[in-house]
Design a protein around this motif. Structure first.
Motif, PDB file in Angstrom:
ATOM      1  N   UNK A  61     -32.036  35.531  56.647  1.00  6.94           N
ATOM      2  CA  UNK A  61     -32.012  36.436  55.494  1.00  6.94           C
ATOM      3  C   UNK A  61     -31.726  35.749  54.159  1.00  6.94           C
ATOM      4  N   UNK A  62     -31.205  34.529  54.201  1.00  3.42           N
ATOM      5  CA  UNK A  62     -30.936  33.797  52.962  1.00  3.42           C
ATOM      6  C   UNK A  62     -31.906  32.636  52.759  1.00  3.42           C
ATOM      7  N   UNK A  63     -33.046  32.685  53.441  1.00  2.00           N
ATOM      8  CA  UNK A  63     -34.008  31.581  53.336  1.00  2.00           C
ATOM      9  C   UNK A  63     -34.464  31.425  51.880  1.00  2.00           C
ATOM     10  N   UNK A  64     -34.521  30.195  51.397  1.00  2.00           N
ATOM     11  CA  UNK A  64     -34.876  29.989  49.977  1.00  2.00           C
ATOM     12  C   UNK A  64     -36.299  30.391  49.607  1.00  2.00           C
ATOM     13  N   UNK A  65     -37.172  30.581  50.585  1.00  2.00           N
ATOM     14  CA  UNK A  65     -38.550  30.981  50.270  1.00  2.00           C
ATOM     15  C   UNK A  65     -38.691  32.478  50.034  1.00  2.00           C
ATOM     16  N   UNK A  66     -37.725  33.275  50.481  1.00  2.00           N
ATOM     17  CA  UNK A  66     -37.890  34.727  50.443  1.00  2.00           C
ATOM     18  C   UNK A  66     -38.096  35.294  49.032  1.00  2.00           C
ATOM     19  N   UNK A  67     -37.372  34.830  48.023  1.00  2.00           N
ATOM     20  CA  UNK A  67     -37.619  35.398  46.690  1.00  2.00           C
ATOM     21  C   UNK A  67     -39.072  35.222  46.218  1.00  2.00           C
ATOM     22  N   UNK A  68     -39.675  34.100  46.548  1.00  2.00           N
ATOM     23  CA  UNK A  68     -41.066  33.874  46.129  1.00  2.00           C
ATOM     24  C   UNK A  68     -42.034  34.739  46.909  1.00  2.00           C
ATOM     25  N   UNK A  69     -41.623  35.202  48.082  1.00  2.00           N
ATOM     26  CA  UNK A  69     -42.492  36.034  48.916  1.00  2.00           C
ATOM     27  C   UNK A  69     -42.310  37.525  48.663  1.00  2.00           C
ATOM     28  N   UNK A  70     -41.205  37.896  47.997  1.00  2.00           N
ATOM     29  CA  UNK A  70     -40.905  39.321  47.793  1.00  2.00           C
ATOM     30  C   UNK A  70     -41.862  39.946  46.783  1.00  2.00           C
TER      31      UNK A  70
ATOM     32  N   UNK B 144     -50.810  38.405  53.628  1.00  2.00           N
ATOM     33  CA  UNK B 144     -50.252  37.173  54.206  1.00  2.00           C
ATOM     34  C   UNK B 144     -48.817  36.955  53.729  1.00  2.00           C
ATOM     35  N   UNK B 145     -48.580  37.216  52.432  1.00  2.00           N
ATOM     36  CA  UNK B 145     -47.246  37.041  51.844  1.00  2.00           C
ATOM     37  C   UNK B 145     -46.240  37.981  52.531  1.00  2.00           C
ATOM     38  N   UNK B 146     -46.619  39.240  52.710  1.00  2.00           N
ATOM     39  CA  UNK B 146     -45.727  40.218  53.340  1.00  2.00           C
ATOM     40  C   UNK B 146     -45.464  39.859  54.796  1.00  2.00           C
ATOM     41  N   UNK B 147     -46.500  39.428  55.512  1.00  2.00           N
ATOM     42  CA  UNK B 147     -46.327  39.058  56.920  1.00  2.00           C
ATOM     43  C   UNK B 147     -45.317  37.914  57.040  1.00  2.00           C
ATOM     44  N   UNK B 148     -45.484  36.885  56.202  1.00  2.00           N
ATOM     45  CA  UNK B 148     -44.578  35.738  56.257  1.00  2.00           C
ATOM     46  C   UNK B 148     -43.154  36.174  55.902  1.00  2.00           C
ATOM     47  N   UNK B 149     -43.003  36.946  54.844  1.00  2.00           N
ATOM     48  CA  UNK B 149     -41.683  37.445  54.450  1.00  2.00           C
ATOM     49  C   UNK B 149     -41.032  38.211  55.599  1.00  2.00           C
TER      50      UNK B 149
ATOM     51  N   UNK C 152     -49.055  31.415  59.295  1.00  2.00           N
ATOM     52  CA  UNK C 152     -48.525  30.885  60.556  1.00  2.00           C
ATOM     53  C   UNK C 152     -48.013  29.464  60.369  1.00  2.00           C
ATOM     54  N   UNK C 153     -48.781  28.650  59.658  1.00  2.00           N
ATOM     55  CA  UNK C 153     -48.344  27.273  59.395  1.00  2.00           C
ATOM     56  C   UNK C 153     -47.003  27.301  58.666  1.00  2.00           C
ATOM     57  N   UNK C 154     -46.896  28.163  57.662  1.00  3.63           N
ATOM     58  CA  UNK C 154     -45.649  28.227  56.893  1.00  3.63           C
ATOM     59  C   UNK C 154     -44.504  28.813  57.705  1.00  3.63           C
ATOM     60  N   UNK C 155     -44.793  29.717  58.640  1.00  3.21           N
ATOM     61  CA  UNK C 155     -43.739  30.208  59.521  1.00  3.21           C
ATOM     62  C   UNK C 155     -43.134  29.050  60.320  1.00  3.21           C
ATOM     63  N   UNK C 156     -43.998  28.194  60.879  1.00  2.00           N
ATOM     64  CA  UNK C 156     -43.501  27.017  61.602  1.00  2.00           C
ATOM     65  C   UNK C 156     -42.674  26.127  60.669  1.00  2.00           C
ATOM     66  N   UNK C 157     -43.190  25.909  59.457  1.00  2.00           N
ATOM     67  CA  UNK C 157     -42.523  25.014  58.516  1.00  2.00           C
ATOM     68  C   UNK C 157     -41.223  25.603  57.970  1.00  2.00           C
ATOM     69  N   UNK C 158     -41.067  26.923  58.029  1.00  2.62           N
ATOM     70  CA  UNK C 158     -39.867  27.555  57.479  1.00  2.62           C
ATOM     71  C   UNK C 158     -38.607  27.205  58.262  1.00  2.62           C
ATOM     72  N   UNK C 159     -38.772  26.706  59.483  1.00  4.37           N
ATOM     73  CA  UNK C 159     -37.610  26.345  60.307  1.00  4.37           C
ATOM     74  C   UNK C 159     -36.972  25.044  59.850  1.00  4.37           C
ATOM     75  N   UNK C 160     -37.651  24.294  59.019  1.00  4.76           N
ATOM     76  CA  UNK C 160     -37.209  22.964  58.636  1.00  4.76           C
ATOM     77  C   UNK C 160     -36.763  22.954  57.178  1.00  4.76           C
ATOM     78  N   UNK C 161     -35.937  21.991  56.840  1.00  2.00           N
ATOM     79  CA  UNK C 161     -35.612  21.811  55.430  1.00  2.00           C
ATOM     80  C   UNK C 161     -36.158  20.473  54.925  1.00  2.00           C
ATOM     81  N   UNK C 162     -37.236  20.014  55.588  1.00  4.32           N
ATOM     82  CA  UNK C 162     -37.858  18.761  55.147  1.00  4.32           C
ATOM     83  C   UNK C 162     -38.498  18.975  53.775  1.00  4.32           C
ATOM     84  N   UNK C 163     -38.349  18.024  52.877  1.00  2.00           N
ATOM     85  CA  UNK C 163     -38.945  18.183  51.548  1.00  2.00           C
ATOM     86  C   UNK C 163     -40.443  18.455  51.584  1.00  2.00           C
TER      87      UNK C 163
END
Length: 193
Positions: free
Chosen positions: A184-193, A171-176, A143-154
């Motif tokens: 669909x092009x979020x940079x975190x998705x490959x690490x979550x797949x 948890x990984x699948x839920x976030x993905x 959930x924390x990472x879902x909130x943070x995924x909206x931002x591109x803050x370092x």
């Protein structure tokens, strides 16, 4: 591992009868069981439906309403309707080692609802709740990472990179599955797949 500020928050909320969670970067630290980076404040999540409990518990000092974009504060009157997302309650900064902010969560019965998901993203309150061995409740990392995924803050990207490997497959699948439809092009998705 719980630094002075988290113990101060636990003491502050000791008389609070509702549910609350340490959120933000501190929640990820509690999940990782180590302080991963410096923090400028402590976010505490409460259910918006419990604002009457917040008003009854925190009377001296009473929190103020803070604009999260500008930091401007104004008095909060009990009974005033506040909304999850744009409205944040703030305690005076000089009370604690770091500023303590109350962020509001939408809910429906026993479910937390992501206020940006138009009510479609939800999870049972018991599933979003993790607790340290000494009883500090904190928000589940997905959930924390879902909130943070909206931002591109370092710092948000660093938080993801630091914690993603520790997420179990559920948890990984839920976030993905909750980032991919909107980004669909979020940079975190490959690490979550």
């Amino acid at each position: 591992m719980h630094l002075e500020v988290l113990n101060a928050v636990r003491a502050l909320f000791a008389a609070y009868p509702g549910r609350y969670w340490i959120a933000g970067g501190w929640a990820l630290d509690l999940f990782a069981d180590r302080v991963r980076r410096p923090h400028t404040d402590v976010d505490v999540l409460v259910l918006a439906r419990d604002l009457d409990l917040v008003a009854a518990t925190f009377t001296d000092p009473r929190p103020t309403v803070e604009n999260p974009n500008t930091g401007d504060q104004r008095p909060w009157e009990p009974g005033e309707t506040l909304k999850p997302g744009p409205d944040v309650l703030a305690f005076p900064d000089d009370l604690f080692a770091a500023p303590v902010r109350i962020i509001l969560a939408a809910s429906d019965g026993d479910d937390w609802i992501y206020h940006r998901g138009r009510g479609t993203i939800r999870k049972p309150l018991d599933e979003i709740t993790l607790t340290t061995t000494d009883g500090i409740p904190y928000l589940a990392p997905e959930l924390v990472l879902l909130f943070k995924s909206r931002s591109d803050r370092p710092k948000d990207t660093d938080d993801f990179n630091d914690v993603a490997a520790n997420l179990d497959p559920t948890r990984r699948a839920w976030l993905h599955d909750h980032i991919a439809p909107r980004h669909p092009n979020h940079p975190w998705l490959p690490a979550l797949a």
